[in-house]
Design an enzyme around this catalytic site. Structure first.
Site, PDB file in Angstrom:
ATOM      1  N   CYS A 379       2.429  -0.916 -15.294  1.00  0.00           N
ATOM      2  CA  CYS A 379       1.463  -1.950 -15.675  1.00  0.00           C
ATOM      3  C   CYS A 379       0.463  -2.225 -14.568  1.00  0.00           C
ATOM      4  O   CYS A 379       0.448  -3.302 -13.971  1.00  0.00           O
ATOM      5  CB  CYS A 379       2.206  -3.221 -16.070  1.00  0.00           C
ATOM      6  N   GLU A 380      -0.316  -1.211 -14.250  1.00  0.00           N
ATOM      7  CA  GLU A 380      -1.393  -1.294 -13.265  1.00  0.00           C
ATOM      8  C   GLU A 380      -2.506  -0.370 -13.742  1.00  0.00           C
ATOM      9  O   GLU A 380      -2.243   0.759 -14.127  1.00  0.00           O
ATOM     10  CB  GLU A 380      -0.924  -0.784 -11.885  1.00  0.00           C
ATOM     11  N   TYR A 408       4.454  13.549   0.699  1.00  0.00           N
ATOM     12  CA  TYR A 408       3.994  12.185   0.391  1.00  0.00           C
ATOM     13  C   TYR A 408       4.098  11.915  -1.113  1.00  0.00           C
ATOM     14  O   TYR A 408       3.249  11.252  -1.692  1.00  0.00           O
ATOM     15  CB  TYR A 408       2.572  11.952   0.941  1.00  0.00           C
TER      16      TYR A 408
HETATM   17  C1  LIG Z   1       2.058  11.853   9.586  1.00  0.00           C
HETATM   18  C2  LIG Z   1       2.110  12.458  10.928  1.00  0.00           C
HETATM   19  C3  LIG Z   1       2.156  13.851  11.080  1.00  0.00           C
HETATM   20  C4  LIG Z   1       2.070  14.803   9.914  1.00  0.00           C
HETATM   21  O1  LIG Z   1       0.850  14.752   9.261  1.00  0.00           O
HETATM   22  P1  LIG Z   1       0.511  15.817   8.113  1.00  0.00           P
HETATM   23  O2  LIG Z   1      -0.854  15.486   7.703  1.00  0.00           O
HETATM   24  O3  LIG Z   1       1.497  15.630   7.030  1.00  0.00           O
HETATM   25  O4  LIG Z   1       0.605  17.168   8.724  1.00  0.00           O
HETATM   26  C5  LIG Z   1       2.264  14.356  12.357  1.00  0.00           C
HETATM   27  N1  LIG Z   1       2.317  13.541  13.440  1.00  0.00           N
HETATM   28  C6  LIG Z   1       2.260  12.192  13.328  1.00  0.00           C
HETATM   29  C7  LIG Z   1       2.324  11.362  14.550  1.00  0.00           C
HETATM   30  C8  LIG Z   1       2.154  11.614  12.073  1.00  0.00           C
HETATM   31  O5  LIG Z   1       2.098  10.292  11.970  1.00  0.00           O
END
Ligand SMILES: *Cc1c(COP(=O)(O)O)cnc(C)c1O
Length: 461
Positions: A379-380, A408
């Site tokens: 519901c968004e 992600y």
């Molecule tokens: C999220 C993150 C990554 C990985 O980033 P990607 O874009 O998934 O490769 C690496 N190092 C740090 C410090 C992060 O916060």
């Protein structure tokens, strides 16, 4: 939604089914026994078979793709004369089975919480293979990291540095630390996933590094500074920000050394982008070359922390069609309502991101395609996966795959609308297995308590 805007590669139209299969060689339709029907395979497994056995929504993560990408990433760096330690950014996909596969491929972990620390250790990683990044680490998390003697803690501020020194002192230990530099570079990615600009919350402003580093070396008795760390952002698609960021970092290392300070390690962060739509994603070889050119001459031990690059293309989200809401005079759009929503894959709602969508069944005879909106049940109004997407005719009960959902994706799931977490499956070769069963509503409810005073309160009469 940016669906009709030109993409970096200049195309105005969206990739269709055939285009997506071309850009995703691990996904292909193969003939089914039934005449004219083709079914979608992900590597060597039939996605329909999985969906019918475990139900939808369901995540499928392909271990072969994880391994291939891990090997491709490592090989890119092996081509240069560099000392490199590889760490997987656990926050992209934190399942124990995924960490186990990547550990087998020689990856340690880049973690951002005590929970991820526990996961990485549970998956068999040694403390010496773990780097702790991230802003707002608690005292308890830092104490655990110090006690375990993990490879290094990347420090986000002068205040955190002082706190780590104090905690290590109390414990009679010495903490290996690196300073995370905010290089003030715009990674040219989505506003919500860029991390290296001066106005972003991450890192220590680069102009402040020398005095802070000096303090770490000369004033704080319980710290062992090894060097610097940087992470510019995520889904980076061009060489420019990397080159600028690492050149800036190299300059700081030279300044530190000139000031008599010792720098032996540099953590290069992650951020390498992937092609969700028709982006021209850079190869790891390009990243390796830039790192070799900019940081190679410094003769330091390097660390790299890919997340999305390894896990993104290795996962799909399978969703069933619950309802098709037909277009009408009042409403010109047809809505395909899925049983997965932003509670499973929040990226479209959060970052306006584009995911390829393929039906698990296709009729090999040419069928007229039409534009539909694919939405979730939450519901968004932002619970939309795709607007005006050109797809073959779909029916209620059919299943679709949302592509490139391995990073992600499941990690950002929520229980909003009292939705239990979806099933997760891992495949390797022709085998597949459930790696997390679907949660039940009972599990969710059993974690809640009603205060005793409520239990004794009478209902209003
Ligand atoms: C999220 C993150 C990554 C990985 O980033 P990607 O874009 O998934 O490769 C690496 N190092 C740090 C410090 C992060 O916060």
């Amino acid at each position: 939604m940016k669906n009709d805007l030109p993409t970096p590669s200049g195309f105005v139209t969206e990739p269709g089914l055939a285009d997506l299969c071309r850009t995703h060689p691990d996904l292909h339709y193969r003939p089914a026994t039934q005449q004219g029907r083709e079914i979608l395979a992900f590597g060597q497994v039939c996605l329909e078979e999985i969906a019918l056995q475990v139900g939808t929504p369901c995540w499928v993560i392909n271990a072969d793709i994880l391994r291939n990408r891990a090997r491709r990433f490592k090989a890119a760096f092996a081509a240069f004369d560099l000392t490199v330690r590889h760490h997987f950014a656990v926050k992209a996909q934190d399942h124990l089975a995924v960490l186990t596969v990547l550990h087998q491929e020689g990856f340690g972990a880049d973690i951002v919480s005590g929970g991820e620390l526990q996961r990485s250790l549970t998956a068999g990683m040694a403390p010496g293979e773990i780097v702790f990044s991230g802003i707002g680490k608690t005292d308890a998390e830092l104490r655990e990291a110090i006690a375990l003697e993990i490879a290094q803690i990347n420090v986000e501020s002068a205040e955190e540095l002082e706190r780590i020194n104090h905690l290590a002192g109390e414990m009679g230990r010495s903490a290996r630390i690196a300073l995370r530099v905010n290089p003030d570079i715009d990674a040219g990615t989505h506003d919500k996933i860029t991390t290296g600009r001066a106005e972003d919350k991450f890192g220590i402003q680069y102009a402040d590094i020398i005095p802070v580093y000096r303090r770490a070396m000369e004033e704080y008795a319980h710290l062992h500074p090894v060097g610097l760390a940087v992470h510019l952002g995520s889904q980076i698609l061009s060489a420019e920000p990397y080159r600028k960021g690492y050149e800036r970092l190299a300059g700081i290392v030279r300044d530190l050394r000139q000031a008599g300070l010792t720098v032996s390690e540099i953590d290069c962060g992650g951020g390498l982008g992937i092609a969700y739509r028709d982006e021209l994603a850079p190869e790891p070889a390009l990243l390796a070359e830039i790192i070799a050119q900019t940081l190679g001459p410094l003769d330091v031990t390097l660390r790299v922390e890919p997340g999305r690059f390894l896990a993104g293309p290795a996962g799909v989200l399978l969703a069933g069609i619950t309802e098709i809401k037909a277009a009408s005079h009042q409403h010109a759009r047809e809505f395909v309502i899925l049983d997965a929503g932003m509670t499973e894959l929040i990226r479209p709602a959060l970052y306006e991101s584009w995911h390829g969508i393929l039906p698990l069944q296709r009729n090999s005879e040419l069928q007229a395609e039409k534009k539909v909106d694919l939405v979730g049940p939450i519901c968004e109004s932002s619970d939309v996966f795709a607007r005006q997407r050109l797809l073959p005719p779909l029916k209620r009960g059919e299943i679709v795959a949302l592509l490139d959902a391995g990073a992600y994706g499941s990690v950002m799931s929520s229980h909003y609308n009292t939705r239990p977490l979806a099933t997760q499956v891992m495949s390797e070769g022709k085998d597949w297995s459930i790696i997390r069963p679907r949660q039940s509503v009972e599990e969710l409810l059993s974690a809640e308590m009603i205060p005793s005073w409520l239990a004794s309160t009478h209902l209003a009469e």
